[in-house]
Design a protein around this motif. Structure first.
Motif, PDB file in Angstrom:
ATOM      1  N   ASP A  97      -5.267   1.205  -3.039  1.00 41.49           N
ATOM      2  CA  ASP A  97      -6.088   0.700  -1.943  1.00 41.49           C
ATOM      3  C   ASP A  97      -6.235  -0.812  -2.121  1.00 41.49           C
ATOM      4  O   ASP A  97      -7.214  -1.303  -2.679  1.00 41.49           O
ATOM      5  CB  ASP A  97      -7.448   1.389  -1.944  1.00 41.49           C
ATOM      6  N   ILE A  98      -5.264  -1.560  -1.662  1.00 40.46           N
ATOM      7  CA  ILE A  98      -5.200  -2.996  -1.890  1.00 40.46           C
ATOM      8  C   ILE A  98      -6.162  -3.716  -0.958  1.00 40.46           C
ATOM      9  O   ILE A  98      -6.218  -3.445   0.246  1.00 40.46           O
ATOM     10  CB  ILE A  98      -3.759  -3.510  -1.687  1.00 40.46           C
ATOM     11  N   LEU A  99      -6.926  -4.651  -1.528  1.00 41.61           N
ATOM     12  CA  LEU A  99      -7.913  -5.398  -0.763  1.00 41.61           C
ATOM     13  C   LEU A  99      -7.468  -6.824  -0.457  1.00 41.61           C
ATOM     14  O   LEU A  99      -7.802  -7.367   0.602  1.00 41.61           O
ATOM     15  CB  LEU A  99      -9.247  -5.440  -1.531  1.00 41.61           C
ATOM     16  N   HIS A 100      -6.741  -7.428  -1.377  1.00 37.44           N
ATOM     17  CA  HIS A 100      -6.343  -8.829  -1.196  1.00 37.44           C
ATOM     18  C   HIS A 100      -5.063  -9.094  -1.985  1.00 37.44           C
ATOM     19  O   HIS A 100      -4.853  -8.528  -3.059  1.00 37.44           O
ATOM     20  CB  HIS A 100      -7.445  -9.777  -1.670  1.00 37.44           C
ATOM     21  N   ILE A 101      -4.224  -9.963  -1.434  1.00 33.78           N
ATOM     22  CA  ILE A 101      -2.958 -10.333  -2.084  1.00 33.78           C
ATOM     23  C   ILE A 101      -2.870 -11.853  -2.158  1.00 33.78           C
ATOM     24  O   ILE A 101      -3.105 -12.545  -1.168  1.00 33.78           O
ATOM     25  CB  ILE A 101      -1.745  -9.780  -1.310  1.00 33.78           C
ATOM     26  N   GLU A 102      -2.532 -12.341  -3.334  1.00 39.47           N
ATOM     27  CA  GLU A 102      -2.358 -13.783  -3.539  1.00 39.47           C
ATOM     28  C   GLU A 102      -0.978 -14.037  -4.131  1.00 39.47           C
ATOM     29  O   GLU A 102      -0.570 -13.369  -5.085  1.00 39.47           O
ATOM     30  CB  GLU A 102      -3.437 -14.315  -4.486  1.00 39.47           C
ATOM     31  N   VAL A 103      -0.269 -14.999  -3.572  1.00 37.91           N
ATOM     32  CA  VAL A 103       1.056 -15.363  -4.076  1.00 37.91           C
ATOM     33  C   VAL A 103       0.874 -16.340  -5.227  1.00 37.91           C
ATOM     34  O   VAL A 103       0.431 -17.475  -5.037  1.00 37.91           O
ATOM     35  CB  VAL A 103       1.927 -15.985  -2.965  1.00 37.91           C
ATOM     36  N   LYS A 149       0.827  -1.204   0.000  1.00 36.92           N
ATOM     37  CA  LYS A 149       0.000   0.000   0.000  1.00 36.92           C
ATOM     38  C   LYS A 149       0.862   1.256   0.000  1.00 36.92           C
ATOM     39  O   LYS A 149       0.580   2.226  -0.708  1.00 36.92           O
ATOM     40  CB  LYS A 149      -0.932  -0.005   1.210  1.00 36.92           C
ATOM     41  N   GLU A 150       1.942   1.231   0.794  1.00 36.00           N
ATOM     42  CA  GLU A 150       2.805   2.399   0.882  1.00 36.00           C
ATOM     43  C   GLU A 150       3.572   2.630  -0.406  1.00 36.00           C
ATOM     44  O   GLU A 150       3.732   3.763  -0.865  1.00 36.00           O
ATOM     45  CB  GLU A 150       3.774   2.227   2.054  1.00 36.00           C
ATOM     46  N   ARG A 151       4.043   1.564  -1.029  1.00 37.08           N
ATOM     47  CA  ARG A 151       4.909   1.704  -2.194  1.00 37.08           C
ATOM     48  C   ARG A 151       4.150   1.896  -3.502  1.00 37.08           C
ATOM     49  O   ARG A 151       4.697   2.451  -4.463  1.00 37.08           O
ATOM     50  CB  ARG A 151       5.828   0.482  -2.287  1.00 37.08           C
TER      51      ARG A 151
END
Length: 217
Positions: A168-174, A162-164
């Motif tokens: 407005d990130i809601l979900h992260i998947e690898v 979010k900082e970089r």
């Protein structure tokens, strides 16, 4: 129907105009506003008119079993020789067929037909609004701080991205991990209200920002 002028004296032209009208409302008025894909727009529009013509003009014809299997083979060949389309576009294709079939062979009067097609287009319009479901965009990101992809450090990963990126990130998947280069490929879902336009320099630098070498960190 040996005389071509009979097409204008019967219900064909009236139904044809109704079919075109509601296809334009569905595709140009709703679909194209949210998915500006001209190729899909053209394909769906012509497909809907083709289905209407076939079903309406052949509704009084006794179709043999061989002809029916031939139509099935043609549609199967078209399906397996074309690339797969997203489920959303497939839904619009299904609705195009529904409108064409209802208009072509449906036992409805013209006012009832317009009411049914109008209700259908209205449901689609509601489904495209934020009241039905908020829109979420996805972006693939190559991330170099591989320590943060651990499940117990999910909150740190979220805060870092979010900082970089400023999104407005809601979900992260690898998606995948590259241990050789100490990097991971992430699928990030974010709010379109803070969407980064892909044409802007900031958007083009997002991947480079996250995949920079540790020596520059």
């Amino acid at each position: 129907m040996s005389n071509p002028l009979e097409l204008f004296s019967g219900s064909f032209m009236q139904l044809f105009v109704v079919n075109i009208l509601f296809l334009l409302v569905l595709l140009r008025g709703i679909f194209y506003r949210h998915s500006p894909n001209r190729d899909s727009l053209f394909g769906f529009f012509m497909f809907g008119n083709g289905v209407f013509l076939v079903t309406h003009l052949l509704q009084a014809v006794e179709i043999s079993m061989g002809f029916a299997f031939g139509l099935f083979a043609i549609f199967a060949m078209l399906r397996y020789r074309t690339e797969s389309i997203p489920i959303r576009d497939m839904s619009y294709l299904f609705l195009v067929i529904v409108i064409a079939l209802i208009t072509g062979v449906g036992p409805l009067s013209a006012p009832s037909l317009m009411l049914v097609n109008g209700l259908l287009c209205g449901l689609v319009a509601i489904g495209e609004t934020h009241f039905f479901a908020p829109k979420v965009y996805k972006k693939n990101i190559r991330y170099e701080n591989i320590q943060n992809i651990k499940p117990e450090r999910y909150d740190e990963l979220m805060a870092d991205l979010k900082e970089r990126t400023g999104m407005d990130i809601l979900h992260i998947e690898v998606a995948s991990i590259d241990f050789l280069n100490d990097a991971a490929n992430l699928k990030v879902s974010y709010n379109p209200a803070h969407r980064v336009d892909d044409s802007t320099p900031a958007a083009n630098n997002v991947d480079a920002l996250l995949s920079k070498s540790k020596s520059n960190g």
